[in-house]
Motif scaffolding. Structure first.
Motif, mmCIF file in Angstrom:
data_model
loop_
_atom_site.group_PDB
_atom_site.id
_atom_site.type_symbol
_atom_site.label_atom_id
_atom_site.label_comp_id
_atom_site.label_asym_id
_atom_site.label_seq_id
_atom_site.Cartn_x
_atom_site.Cartn_y
_atom_site.Cartn_z
ATOM 1 N N ILE A 78 1.138 -1.062 0.299
ATOM 2 C CA ILE A 78 -0.257 0.416 -0.021
ATOM 3 C C ILE A 78 0.795 1.283 -0.245
ATOM 4 O O ILE A 78 0.835 2.155 -0.838
ATOM 5 N N MET A 79 2.081 1.414 1.217
ATOM 6 C CA MET A 79 2.485 2.356 0.911
ATOM 7 C C MET A 79 3.248 2.908 -0.569
ATOM 8 O O MET A 79 4.138 4.169 -1.162
ATOM 9 N N ILE A 80 3.719 2.026 -0.964
ATOM 10 C CA ILE A 80 4.529 2.137 -2.491
ATOM 11 C C ILE A 80 3.652 2.329 -3.652
ATOM 12 O O ILE A 80 3.696 3.327 -4.409
ATOM 13 N N GLU A 81 1.992 2.056 -3.409
ATOM 14 C CA GLU A 81 1.354 1.768 -4.577
ATOM 15 C C GLU A 81 1.014 3.432 -4.395
ATOM 16 O O GLU A 81 0.271 4.246 -5.093
ATOM 17 N N ARG A 82 0.835 3.468 -2.952
ATOM 18 C CA ARG A 82 -0.042 4.911 -2.628
ATOM 19 C C ARG A 82 0.956 6.320 -3.177
ATOM 20 O O ARG A 82 0.787 7.605 -2.892
ATOM 21 N N ASN A 83 1.885 5.985 -2.620
ATOM 22 C CA ASN A 83 3.587 6.971 -3.027
ATOM 23 C C ASN A 83 4.622 7.475 -4.066
ATOM 24 O O ASN A 83 5.649 7.966 -3.938
ATOM 25 N N ILE A 90 -4.626 -3.346 -5.972
ATOM 26 C CA ILE A 90 -4.571 -2.710 -4.354
ATOM 27 C C ILE A 90 -6.736 -2.513 -4.567
ATOM 28 O O ILE A 90 -6.419 -2.789 -3.685
ATOM 29 N N GLY A 91 -6.801 -2.097 -5.807
ATOM 30 C CA GLY A 91 -7.803 -1.977 -5.459
ATOM 31 C C GLY A 91 -8.957 -2.561 -5.554
ATOM 32 O O GLY A 91 -9.907 -2.879 -4.725
ATOM 33 N N ILE A 92 -8.523 -4.152 -6.222
ATOM 34 C CA ILE A 92 -9.434 -5.584 -5.754
ATOM 35 C C ILE A 92 -8.760 -5.891 -5.010
ATOM 36 O O ILE A 92 -9.717 -6.417 -4.279
ATOM 37 N N LEU A 93 -8.187 -5.924 -4.031
ATOM 38 C CA LEU A 93 -7.540 -6.459 -2.650
ATOM 39 C C LEU A 93 -7.660 -5.661 -1.668
ATOM 40 O O LEU A 93 -9.006 -6.200 -0.810
ATOM 41 N N ARG A 94 -7.985 -4.469 -1.775
ATOM 42 C CA ARG A 94 -8.619 -3.439 -0.750
ATOM 43 C C ARG A 94 -10.308 -3.901 -0.715
ATOM 44 O O ARG A 94 -10.966 -3.778 0.434
ATOM 45 N N PHE A 95 -10.895 -4.016 -1.784
ATOM 46 C CA PHE A 95 -12.164 -4.546 -1.996
ATOM 47 C C PHE A 95 -12.972 -5.660 -1.240
ATOM 48 O O PHE A 95 -14.005 -5.394 -0.061
ATOM 49 N N HIS A 96 -11.622 -6.417 -1.489
ATOM 50 C CA HIS A 96 -11.695 -8.289 -1.140
ATOM 51 C C HIS A 96 -12.254 -8.320 0.492
ATOM 52 O O HIS A 96 -11.887 -8.639 1.543
#
Length: 234
Positions: A134-139, A186-192
């Motif tokens: 998450i840290m990598i994808e977000r920043n 990340i979007g798929i992972l967060r949702f599920h």
């Protein structure tokens, strides 16, 4: 007359022995340094979790220290300020992810096999290091990154782009791949994780198929598309 040197095997006659160490003092010093390292590790893990969940601006130093169960003063002994802590957390996350890719993802595969191998690797990495991902994808392209972190981010982008280099060597498209792939995952992972607190392997496979179908169309060169249209003409 030469000097006679008596070398005795009797320990009582050996004068050049190691200095005597106080058995009580050494463990205390070791305990102190171990405690310092443990507190630094807790600070790092807490900061990583909060930065990943809330972002840089919504995360405050007192919140990190409370989560890590250390005093604010202890935090400032390890890190100059929040920017320093944030960039340290980002660089460590990038390094761990980059090492994972080097050790786990094969490059001696077809383009499609390589993509699915990479996608599967994201699933494996996220199981134990979700906050890092998450840290990598977000920043990955954040202006908050300092010079060293920006270089680390650029290196990771290049590494990911090499797995999916477009046929026409389109630089703009190549730069888009890292954010597009990580963002989709990340979007798929967060949702599920929110819905079911886990993600089914079959869903990852299906999402990989959908993305690959889209990437395949993008990767086709304009020349190959023209030839394909010409063959379809009566």
């Amino acid at each position: 007359m030469s000097e006679i040197i008596d070398i005795s095997s009797d320990p009582k006659h050996i004068h050049d022995q190691d200095p005597i160490i106080d058995p009580e003092k050494e463990p205390e010093e070791e305990k102190f340094y171990k405690k310092q390292e443990e507190s630094k590790e807790r600070i790092f893990r807490s900061a990583l979790k909060l930065f990943a969940e809330r972002g840089f601006f919504e995360t405050r130093i007192p919140e990190i220290s409370a989560h890590a169960k250390v005093g604010v003063g202890t935090m400032y002994r390890h890190f100059r300020n929040k920017d320093h802590l944030f960039n340290e957390a980002f660089r460590i996350s990038v390094r761990e992810f980059s090492e994972f890719l080097d050790n786990s993802i094969s490059k001696n595969l077809s383009s499609k096999e390589q993509f699915f191998d990479f996608w599967k690797g994201l699933g494996l990495f996220s199981q134990g290091k979700f906050d890092q991902l998450i840290m990598i994808e977000r920043n990955l392209s954040s202006y908050i990154l300092d010079e060293e972190s920006t270089k680390s981010a650029a290196g990771l982008k290049q590494k990911i782009s090499e797995y999916f280099a477009p046929a026409q060597n389109d630089i703009n498209l190549s730069l888009l791949y890292p954010s597009l792939i990580l963002g989709s995952f990340i979007g798929i992972l967060r949702f599920h994780r929110i819905q079911e607190n886990h993600i089914e392997p079959s869903l990852l496979e299906q999402s990989a198929e959908m993305l690959w179908d889209g990437f395949s169309k993008i990767r086709q060169s304009p020349t190959s598309k023209k030839k394909e249209k010409q063959t379809k003409k009566p």
